[in-house]
Design an enzyme around this catalytic site. Sequence first.
Site, PDB file in Angstrom:
ATOM      1  N   ASP A 253      37.461  49.571  43.913  1.00 48.85           N
ATOM      2  CA  ASP A 253      38.999  49.249  43.453  1.00 48.85           C
ATOM      3  C   ASP A 253      39.774  50.448  43.320  1.00 48.85           C
ATOM      4  O   ASP A 253      39.302  51.286  42.617  1.00 48.85           O
ATOM      5  CB  ASP A 253      39.082  48.069  42.461  1.00 48.85           C
ATOM      6  CG  ASP A 253      38.136  47.116  42.322  1.00 48.85           C
ATOM      7  OD1 ASP A 253      37.755  46.489  43.484  1.00 48.85           O
ATOM      8  OD2 ASP A 253      37.396  46.517  41.225  1.00 48.85           O
TER       9      ASP A 253
ATOM     10  N   ASP B  38      38.916  33.548  40.433  1.00 48.08           N
ATOM     11  CA  ASP B  38      38.810  34.357  39.433  1.00 48.08           C
ATOM     12  C   ASP B  38      38.847  33.426  38.189  1.00 48.08           C
ATOM     13  O   ASP B  38      39.707  32.941  37.860  1.00 48.08           O
ATOM     14  CB  ASP B  38      40.067  35.342  39.450  1.00 48.08           C
ATOM     15  CG  ASP B  38      39.913  36.278  40.693  1.00 48.08           C
ATOM     16  OD1 ASP B  38      38.787  36.469  41.137  1.00 48.08           O
ATOM     17  OD2 ASP B  38      41.024  36.953  40.900  1.00 48.08           O
TER      18      ASP B  38
END
Length: 234
Positions: A131, A9
Amino acid sequence: MIEIWPAIDLIDSTSVRLTEGKYDSQESMPRTAEEAISFYSQYKQVSRIHVIDLIGAKNQQPTESDYIEQLVGLTELPIEVGGGIRTTDTIQSYFDKGISYIIVGTKGIQDLTWLTEVSRQFPNKIYLSVDAYVEEIKLNGWIDDAGLNLFDFVKKIDHLPLGGIIYTDISKDGKMEGPNFELTGKLVQSTRLPVVASGGIRNTDDIEQLNQLNVHAAIVGKAANTDAFWEGLS
């Protein structure tokens, strides 16, 4: 056999992890993105590297595309990229830079016509990142509530030629407490699309349990930065 996709990330070209998707929980990882790619590439269990542009996700447009292009040249493994991807031109640009797979989230959830078009234009190359805080889908880097139930939504996209669905239970993400096995298993049973588990994966026991649920792949973040995780797989 379940595949392992280590996660990198990015914020300002730095490898970080968040907890529950909260940007103020940012924690720098011990390896740079370049070091992490080199490290992950040595393991036969790794079939892909998962890269997310976190600021791109938050700002709704990519910010790390040039840096990510540099990372492509560091490994022979395919790289998938997500974060702020909202247009077909952006998808094509990433493919032109050598990216193998694209992850779309908010745009694909909000605009099923567009998702249908890009999945058909790039069959099996587009992954939809769904998500959710348990079953409630979130948007824009996990900031906004979509007002959609995970399972109701998945029924609407089950027929599309997507590479798969990446399911992250935000309540588990970054906590190293294990993934949501119950909901992940339920999701596998509810769709013909490959399901990729993300969020909270700690160790080989978690990987094996996901494998038993017929999960296609596991995205591993914080745990992938520890030697103990890989020792368990050797």
